[in-house]
Motif scaffolding. Structure first.
Motif, PDB file in Angstrom:
ATOM      1  N   ASN A   1      -1.338   1.696   1.238  1.00  0.00           N
ATOM      2  CA  ASN A   1      -1.948   1.695   2.780  1.00  0.00           C
ATOM      3  C   ASN A   1      -0.703   0.549   3.878  1.00  0.00           C
ATOM      4  O   ASN A   1      -1.303  -0.391   3.588  1.00  0.00           O
ATOM      5  CB  ASN A   1      -3.190   1.291   3.342  1.00  0.00           C
ATOM      6  N   VAL A   2      -0.503   1.404   4.587  1.00  0.00           N
ATOM      7  CA  VAL A   2       0.787   0.700   5.604  1.00  0.00           C
ATOM      8  C   VAL A   2       0.271  -0.177   6.358  1.00  0.00           C
ATOM      9  O   VAL A   2      -0.270   0.607   7.252  1.00  0.00           O
ATOM     10  CB  VAL A   2       2.455   0.875   5.407  1.00  0.00           C
TER      11      VAL A   2
ATOM     12  N   SER B   1       1.116  -4.379   8.230  1.00  0.00           N
ATOM     13  CA  SER B   1       1.876  -4.961   9.030  1.00  0.00           C
ATOM     14  C   SER B   1       1.533  -6.748   8.471  1.00  0.00           C
ATOM     15  O   SER B   1       0.593  -6.856   8.479  1.00  0.00           O
ATOM     16  CB  SER B   1       2.201  -4.426  10.543  1.00  0.00           C
TER      17      SER B   1
ATOM     18  N   ILE C   1       2.882  11.576   0.870  1.00  0.00           N
ATOM     19  CA  ILE C   1       3.765   9.565   1.393  1.00  0.00           C
ATOM     20  C   ILE C   1       3.972  10.269   2.535  1.00  0.00           C
ATOM     21  O   ILE C   1       4.788  11.492   3.417  1.00  0.00           O
ATOM     22  CB  ILE C   1       5.378   9.445   1.106  1.00  0.00           C
TER      23      ILE C   1
ATOM     24  N   THR D   1      -4.353   7.358   8.632  1.00  0.00           N
ATOM     25  CA  THR D   1      -4.699   6.937   7.138  1.00  0.00           C
ATOM     26  C   THR D   1      -6.198   7.351   6.752  1.00  0.00           C
ATOM     27  O   THR D   1      -6.020   7.658   5.422  1.00  0.00           O
ATOM     28  CB  THR D   1      -4.932   4.972   7.442  1.00  0.00           C
TER      29      THR D   1
ATOM     30  N   ILE E   1      10.762   3.343   6.531  1.00  0.00           N
ATOM     31  CA  ILE E   1       9.960   2.505   4.956  1.00  0.00           C
ATOM     32  C   ILE E   1      10.023   4.315   4.022  1.00  0.00           C
ATOM     33  O   ILE E   1       9.882   3.510   3.349  1.00  0.00           O
ATOM     34  CB  ILE E   1       8.984   1.711   5.181  1.00  0.00           C
ATOM     35  N   GLY E   2       9.218   4.775   4.714  1.00  0.00           N
ATOM     36  CA  GLY E   2       8.614   6.178   3.627  1.00  0.00           C
ATOM     37  C   GLY E   2       9.348   6.819   2.719  1.00  0.00           C
ATOM     38  O   GLY E   2       9.791   7.310   2.077  1.00  0.00           O
TER      39      GLY E   2
ATOM     40  N   ILE F   1       0.625   7.287  -0.308  1.00  0.00           N
ATOM     41  CA  ILE F   1       1.578   6.094   0.478  1.00  0.00           C
ATOM     42  C   ILE F   1       1.243   6.371   1.890  1.00  0.00           C
ATOM     43  O   ILE F   1       2.141   7.408   2.777  1.00  0.00           O
ATOM     44  CB  ILE F   1       2.834   6.051   0.414  1.00  0.00           C
ATOM     45  N   ASN F   2      -0.219   6.227   2.447  1.00  0.00           N
ATOM     46  CA  ASN F   2       0.292   5.581   3.739  1.00  0.00           C
ATOM     47  C   ASN F   2       0.905   5.163   5.059  1.00  0.00           C
ATOM     48  O   ASN F   2       0.406   4.144   5.650  1.00  0.00           O
ATOM     49  CB  ASN F   2      -1.550   6.297   4.248  1.00  0.00           C
ATOM     50  N   CYS F   3       2.040   6.244   5.242  1.00  0.00           N
ATOM     51  CA  CYS F   3       2.744   5.391   6.013  1.00  0.00           C
ATOM     52  C   CYS F   3       2.869   5.574   7.135  1.00  0.00           C
ATOM     53  O   CYS F   3       3.985   5.033   8.267  1.00  0.00           O
ATOM     54  CB  CYS F   3       4.842   5.392   5.435  1.00  0.00           C
TER      55      CYS F   3
END
Length: 302
Positions: free
Chosen positions: A164-165, A167, A11, A143, A18-19, A113-115
């Motif tokens: 991938n985060v 928005s 992460i 990312t 969020i991460g 998880i790319n946060c």
């Protein structure tokens, strides 16, 4: 679809927001985490916090809201591994030097998880070129670099999940977010294309599109939001990091591409997709209303 069994998640941006909320939920389910972030002190604090929470929630048998039964197997096992490594994902040299040793230490993650992300809102003509460069380097290129560093290992093992985060501002252009929107629209384009390529290796690609979430990053960007941006954002419900994390956990066995943290976000996406002019007109009306108010204030003071 059968529930996937995950053992380890990488992460980025894992020291807060969020991460960290996702990491907490994963650890509570007995899944190991490897946290990456720019600030080593925040990382250390996050890891200490996760370990204390594990001990207090599971080792003591105290009540919890994780959804796991008190007598679940997770509560009887040793705590899952929790790793950390300082990393600035906007620096490709750091990423490609760091990740091989992390993989050697922990093994290939089941989930990436790319946060990690930053946002600096403002009027386009007032934003310095450096802000665009830094935002795109962190949100989009960060990312991409992190995914490139982990992807071969996942492909070799023949499975994996990449989240991938992006928005909601990566789906709908929002006044004041030219730099952020460019980076987050890019994350969605990258993820959609990667999804098609990753299937042949058994890798699932998803993109998380949260609305405004109560994180340190939001507190930082609120200092710079133009009034038009505040008006548009004021119509949406503010979520907690844990609300977003719960939704991510619920989608870990799903093949759906988009992950929305609430029904309102999903509705906005579908409205914009089906009726783009309607959404545009609503936002234009809000923007013009704010601008009329701004113009009227000086005349009242005279």
């Amino acid at each position: 679809m059968a529930k996937e069994k995950h053992k380890l998640a990488y992460i980025t941006g894992g020291s807060s927001g969020i991460g960290l909320a996702i990491a907490r939920r994963l650890v509570q389910q007995g899944i190991g985490v490897y946290l990456f972030g720019r600030d080593p002190h925040k990382l250390e604090s996050a890891v200490t916090q996760l370990r204390k929470e594990w001990e207090g929630t599971f080792a003591s048998g105290a009540k919890n809201d994780t959804g796991l039964p008190q007598n679940s197997s997770a509560s009887k096992e040793m705590p899952p591994p929790i790793y950390q490594h300082p990393l600035d994902v906007s620096d490709p040299q750091q990423v490609y030097a760091c990740i091989p040793s992390c993989l050697a230490e922990s093994g290939t993650p089941d989930i990436l998880i790319n946060c990690a992300g930053i946002a600096r809102p403002g009027y386009f003509e007032e934003l310095a070129p450096e802000i665009f460069e830094r935002t795109i380097k962190t949100n989009l290129l960060g990312t991409i670099h992190m995914t490139r560093a982990v992807f071969p290992s996942m492909a070799q093992q023949g499975s994996g999940r990449i989240i991938n985060v992006s928005s909601l501002a990566g789906l709908v252009g929002v006044f004041g977010y030219t730099a952020y929107g460019a980076s987050k629209f890019g994350v969605i384009g990258f993820s959609e294309t990667l999804r098609a390529e990753a299937r042949r290796y058994g890798i699932t690609v998803q993109v998380l599109c949260p609305p405004d979430t109560d994180t340190p990053q939001l507190a930082e960007e609120n200092q710079y939001k133009p009034p038009e941006t505040r008006r548009i954002a004021g119509n949406a419900r503010l979520l907690s990091p844990d609300q977003v994390a719960r939704r991510v956990i619920a989608k870990l066995s799903s093949s759906s591409f988009y992950i929305f943290a609430d029904t309102e976000s999903a509705l906005i996406y579908h409205l914009h997709r089906l009726f783009p002019r309607l959404v545009e007109r609503i936002m234009d009306w809000q923007i013009k209303d704010v601008q009329k108010t701004k113009q009227a204030i000086p005349s009242k003071e005279k």
